[in-house]
Write a protein that holds these residues in place. Structure first.
Motif, PDB file in Angstrom:
ATOM      1  N   THR A  62      -5.350 -22.366  -6.791  1.00  0.00           N
ATOM      2  CA  THR A  62      -4.880 -21.951  -7.885  1.00  0.00           C
ATOM      3  C   THR A  62      -3.994 -22.594  -8.690  1.00  0.00           C
ATOM      4  OG1 THR A  62      -4.628 -19.844  -6.614  1.00  0.00           O
ATOM      5  CG2 THR A  62      -3.245 -19.914  -8.808  1.00  0.00           C
ATOM      6  N   GLY A  63      -3.191 -23.736  -8.134  1.00  0.00           N
ATOM      7  CA  GLY A  63      -2.468 -24.909  -8.675  1.00  0.00           C
ATOM      8  C   GLY A  63      -3.640 -25.731  -9.395  1.00  0.00           C
ATOM      9  N   THR A  64      -4.595 -26.157  -8.949  1.00  0.00           N
ATOM     10  CA  THR A  64      -5.682 -26.712  -9.696  1.00  0.00           C
ATOM     11  C   THR A  64      -6.172 -26.311 -10.782  1.00  0.00           C
ATOM     12  OG1 THR A  64      -6.247 -27.910  -7.200  1.00  0.00           O
ATOM     13  CG2 THR A  64      -7.787 -28.081  -9.125  1.00  0.00           C
ATOM     14  N   CYS A  65      -6.383 -24.917 -10.642  1.00  0.00           N
ATOM     15  CA  CYS A  65      -7.028 -24.049 -11.520  1.00  0.00           C
ATOM     16  C   CYS A  65      -5.902 -24.125 -12.858  1.00  0.00           C
ATOM     17  CB  CYS A  65      -7.360 -23.020 -11.322  1.00  0.00           C
ATOM     18  SG  CYS A  65      -8.751 -22.649 -10.528  1.00  0.00           S
ATOM     19  N   ILE A  66      -4.823 -23.983 -12.715  1.00  0.00           N
ATOM     20  CA  ILE A  66      -3.864 -23.902 -13.898  1.00  0.00           C
ATOM     21  C   ILE A  66      -3.612 -25.323 -14.283  1.00  0.00           C
ATOM     22  CG2 ILE A  66      -1.190 -23.818 -14.021  1.00  0.00           C
ATOM     23  CD1 ILE A  66      -1.381 -21.529 -11.933  1.00  0.00           C
ATOM     24  N   VAL A  67      -3.569 -26.269 -13.620  1.00  0.00           N
ATOM     25  CA  VAL A  67      -3.628 -27.782 -14.105  1.00  0.00           C
ATOM     26  C   VAL A  67      -4.550 -28.087 -14.966  1.00  0.00           C
ATOM     27  CG1 VAL A  67      -3.671 -30.219 -13.470  1.00  0.00           C
ATOM     28  CG2 VAL A  67      -1.958 -28.637 -12.343  1.00  0.00           C
ATOM     29  N   TYR A  68      -5.754 -27.587 -14.587  1.00  0.00           N
ATOM     30  CA  TYR A  68      -6.983 -27.720 -15.254  1.00  0.00           C
ATOM     31  C   TYR A  68      -7.094 -27.186 -16.620  1.00  0.00           C
ATOM     32  CZ  TYR A  68     -11.946 -27.582 -17.011  1.00  0.00           C
ATOM     33  OH  TYR A  68     -12.793 -27.679 -17.795  1.00  0.00           O
ATOM     34  N   VAL A  69      -6.609 -25.759 -16.766  1.00  0.00           N
ATOM     35  CA  VAL A  69      -6.552 -25.086 -17.681  1.00  0.00           C
ATOM     36  C   VAL A  69      -5.608 -25.753 -18.824  1.00  0.00           C
ATOM     37  CG1 VAL A  69      -5.823 -22.751 -18.914  1.00  0.00           C
ATOM     38  CG2 VAL A  69      -7.522 -22.736 -16.974  1.00  0.00           C
ATOM     39  N   ILE A  70      -4.206 -25.962 -18.253  1.00  0.00           N
ATOM     40  CA  ILE A  70      -3.302 -26.442 -19.188  1.00  0.00           C
ATOM     41  C   ILE A  70      -3.437 -27.925 -19.691  1.00  0.00           C
ATOM     42  CG2 ILE A  70      -0.677 -26.878 -19.265  1.00  0.00           C
ATOM     43  CD1 ILE A  70      -0.265 -24.647 -17.400  1.00  0.00           C
ATOM     44  N   VAL A  71      -4.056 -28.812 -18.763  1.00  0.00           N
ATOM     45  CA  VAL A  71      -4.141 -30.065 -19.176  1.00  0.00           C
ATOM     46  C   VAL A  71      -5.257 -30.341 -19.638  1.00  0.00           C
ATOM     47  CG1 VAL A  71      -4.230 -32.979 -18.084  1.00  0.00           C
ATOM     48  CG2 VAL A  71      -2.531 -31.005 -17.244  1.00  0.00           C
ATOM     49  N   VAL A  72      -6.500 -30.216 -19.107  1.00  0.00           N
ATOM     50  CA  VAL A  72      -7.904 -30.327 -19.743  1.00  0.00           C
ATOM     51  C   VAL A  72      -8.036 -29.518 -20.853  1.00  0.00           C
ATOM     52  CG1 VAL A  72     -10.166 -30.624 -19.176  1.00  0.00           C
ATOM     53  CG2 VAL A  72      -8.723 -31.255 -17.446  1.00  0.00           C
ATOM     54  N   LEU A  73      -8.071 -28.461 -20.716  1.00  0.00           N
ATOM     55  CA  LEU A  73      -8.298 -27.343 -21.816  1.00  0.00           C
ATOM     56  C   LEU A  73      -7.417 -27.820 -23.067  1.00  0.00           C
ATOM     57  CD1 LEU A  73     -10.008 -24.441 -20.212  1.00  0.00           C
ATOM     58  CD2 LEU A  73     -10.977 -26.377 -20.989  1.00  0.00           C
ATOM     59  N   GLY A  74      -6.057 -28.023 -22.596  1.00  0.00           N
ATOM     60  CA  GLY A  74      -5.262 -28.038 -23.514  1.00  0.00           C
ATOM     61  C   GLY A  74      -5.496 -29.165 -24.506  1.00  0.00           C
ATOM     62  N   VAL A  75      -5.961 -30.637 -23.879  1.00  0.00           N
ATOM     63  CA  VAL A  75      -6.231 -31.755 -24.531  1.00  0.00           C
ATOM     64  C   VAL A  75      -7.449 -31.396 -25.634  1.00  0.00           C
ATOM     65  CG1 VAL A  75      -7.134 -34.023 -24.239  1.00  0.00           C
ATOM     66  CG2 VAL A  75      -5.141 -33.294 -22.971  1.00  0.00           C
ATOM     67  N   ILE A  76      -8.448 -30.741 -24.886  1.00  0.00           N
ATOM     68  CA  ILE A  76      -9.337 -30.694 -25.548  1.00  0.00           C
ATOM     69  C   ILE A  76      -9.243 -29.674 -26.885  1.00  0.00           C
ATOM     70  CG2 ILE A  76     -11.869 -29.540 -25.749  1.00  0.00           C
ATOM     71  CD1 ILE A  76     -12.188 -30.421 -22.872  1.00  0.00           C
ATOM     72  N   SER A  77      -8.393 -28.781 -26.784  1.00  0.00           N
ATOM     73  CA  SER A  77      -8.122 -27.652 -27.776  1.00  0.00           C
ATOM     74  C   SER A  77      -7.291 -28.182 -28.861  1.00  0.00           C
ATOM     75  CB  SER A  77      -7.500 -26.443 -27.355  1.00  0.00           C
ATOM     76  OG  SER A  77      -6.280 -26.612 -26.560  1.00  0.00           O
ATOM     77  N   ARG A  78      -6.354 -29.059 -28.472  1.00  0.00           N
ATOM     78  CA  ARG A  78      -5.642 -29.891 -29.162  1.00  0.00           C
ATOM     79  C   ARG A  78      -6.236 -30.664 -30.141  1.00  0.00           C
ATOM     80  NH1 ARG A  78      -0.052 -30.412 -29.619  1.00  0.00           N
ATOM     81  NH2 ARG A  78       0.027 -28.978 -27.933  1.00  0.00           N
ATOM     82  N   ALA A  79      -7.455 -31.309 -29.530  1.00  0.00           N
ATOM     83  CA  ALA A  79      -8.187 -32.522 -30.188  1.00  0.00           C
ATOM     84  C   ALA A  79      -8.973 -31.731 -31.304  1.00  0.00           C
ATOM     85  CB  ALA A  79      -9.125 -33.022 -29.217  1.00  0.00           C
ATOM     86  N   CYS A  80      -9.292 -30.523 -30.974  1.00  0.00           N
ATOM     87  CA  CYS A  80     -10.256 -29.583 -31.835  1.00  0.00           C
ATOM     88  C   CYS A  80      -9.299 -28.813 -33.001  1.00  0.00           C
ATOM     89  CB  CYS A  80     -11.213 -28.443 -31.212  1.00  0.00           C
ATOM     90  SG  CYS A  80     -12.311 -29.377 -30.112  1.00  0.00           S
ATOM     91  N   GLY A  81      -7.998 -28.943 -32.829  1.00  0.00           N
ATOM     92  CA  GLY A  81      -6.987 -28.347 -33.826  1.00  0.00           C
ATOM     93  C   GLY A  81      -6.923 -26.989 -33.530  1.00  0.00           C
ATOM     94  N   VAL A  82      -6.846 -26.430 -32.220  1.00  0.00           N
ATOM     95  CA  VAL A  82      -6.860 -25.288 -31.668  1.00  0.00           C
ATOM     96  C   VAL A  82      -5.664 -25.100 -30.774  1.00  0.00           C
ATOM     97  CG1 VAL A  82      -7.904 -23.162 -30.800  1.00  0.00           C
ATOM     98  CG2 VAL A  82      -9.250 -24.548 -32.309  1.00  0.00           C
ATOM     99  N   GLY A  83      -4.781 -24.171 -30.960  1.00  0.00           N
ATOM    100  CA  GLY A  83      -3.722 -24.032 -29.940  1.00  0.00           C
ATOM    101  C   GLY A  83      -4.404 -23.515 -28.806  1.00  0.00           C
ATOM    102  N   LEU A  84      -4.039 -23.696 -27.433  1.00  0.00           N
ATOM    103  CA  LEU A  84      -4.478 -23.120 -26.534  1.00  0.00           C
ATOM    104  C   LEU A  84      -4.156 -21.885 -26.057  1.00  0.00           C
ATOM    105  CD1 LEU A  84      -6.256 -23.406 -23.714  1.00  0.00           C
ATOM    106  CD2 LEU A  84      -4.443 -24.509 -22.720  1.00  0.00           C
ATOM    107  N   PHE A  85      -2.516 -21.812 -26.176  1.00  0.00           N
ATOM    108  CA  PHE A  85      -2.008 -20.440 -25.925  1.00  0.00           C
ATOM    109  C   PHE A  85      -2.226 -19.364 -26.825  1.00  0.00           C
ATOM    110  CE2 PHE A  85       0.369 -23.586 -23.141  1.00  0.00           C
ATOM    111  CZ  PHE A  85      -0.048 -22.753 -21.949  1.00  0.00           C
ATOM    112  N   PRO A  86      -2.207 -19.749 -28.237  1.00  0.00           N
ATOM    113  CA  PRO A  86      -2.650 -18.748 -29.166  1.00  0.00           C
ATOM    114  C   PRO A  86      -4.122 -18.108 -29.067  1.00  0.00           C
ATOM    115  CG  PRO A  86      -1.587 -20.305 -30.380  1.00  0.00           C
ATOM    116  CD  PRO A  86      -1.726 -20.869 -28.754  1.00  0.00           C
ATOM    117  N   LEU A  87      -4.908 -18.996 -28.569  1.00  0.00           N
ATOM    118  CA  LEU A  87      -6.589 -18.727 -28.165  1.00  0.00           C
ATOM    119  C   LEU A  87      -6.471 -17.668 -27.011  1.00  0.00           C
ATOM    120  CD1 LEU A  87      -9.281 -18.899 -29.045  1.00  0.00           C
ATOM    121  CD2 LEU A  87      -9.473 -20.775 -27.573  1.00  0.00           C
TER     122      LEU A  87
END
Length: 122
Positions: free
Chosen positions: A3-28
């Motif tokens: 679960t910790g690994t999944c949370i880190v993946y979502v926040i870090v990896v998907l967060g970086v990708i969404s920020r690079a695309c100009g989309v906020g992860l948490f609003p999405l």
């Protein structure tokens, strides 16, 4: 740990990708909250595919892109599940020290892998 690994993946990896695309992860995630909860609680994204396609089109994602990416992701997810189930069955067979069958040492793993691949096809 998982679960910790999944949370880190979502926040870090998907967060970086969404920020690079100009989309906020948490609003999405808030926008897709109902679909995420249904997929999480049923362990399947199949039930929410139509709603997800509609919401992504409403966000401005092109219809051809949504029409390719969402079904492809669902199919790849099925393939991953089939590989996981095959590996789990091989692990259990080895743990139980079952015989490999008349075909030899590769007969059981190859049969299990083939069965898993056939199961994953729609």
């Amino acid at each position: 740990m998982f679960t910790g690994t999944c949370i880190v993946y979502v926040i870090v990896v998907l967060g970086v990708i969404s920020r690079a695309c100009g989309v906020g992860l948490f609003p999405l995630m808030r926008y897709l909250k109902a679909e995420l909860l249904v997929a999480l609680s049923t362990c399947s994204s199949e039930a929410v595919l139509p709603q997800l396609v509609r919401k992504l089109e409403d966000l401005g994602v092109g219809k051809p892109v949504v029409g390719i990416v969402i079904p492809s992701g669902f199919s790849f997810n099925l393939d991953g599940s089939a590989v996981y189930l095959t590996m789990a069955s091989l692990f259990l067979a080895q743990a139980a020290r079952t015989t490999t069958g008349p075909v030899g040492p590769l007969g059981r793993p190859l049969t299990d892998e083939f069965t898993g691949l056939v199961r994953s096809m729609n």
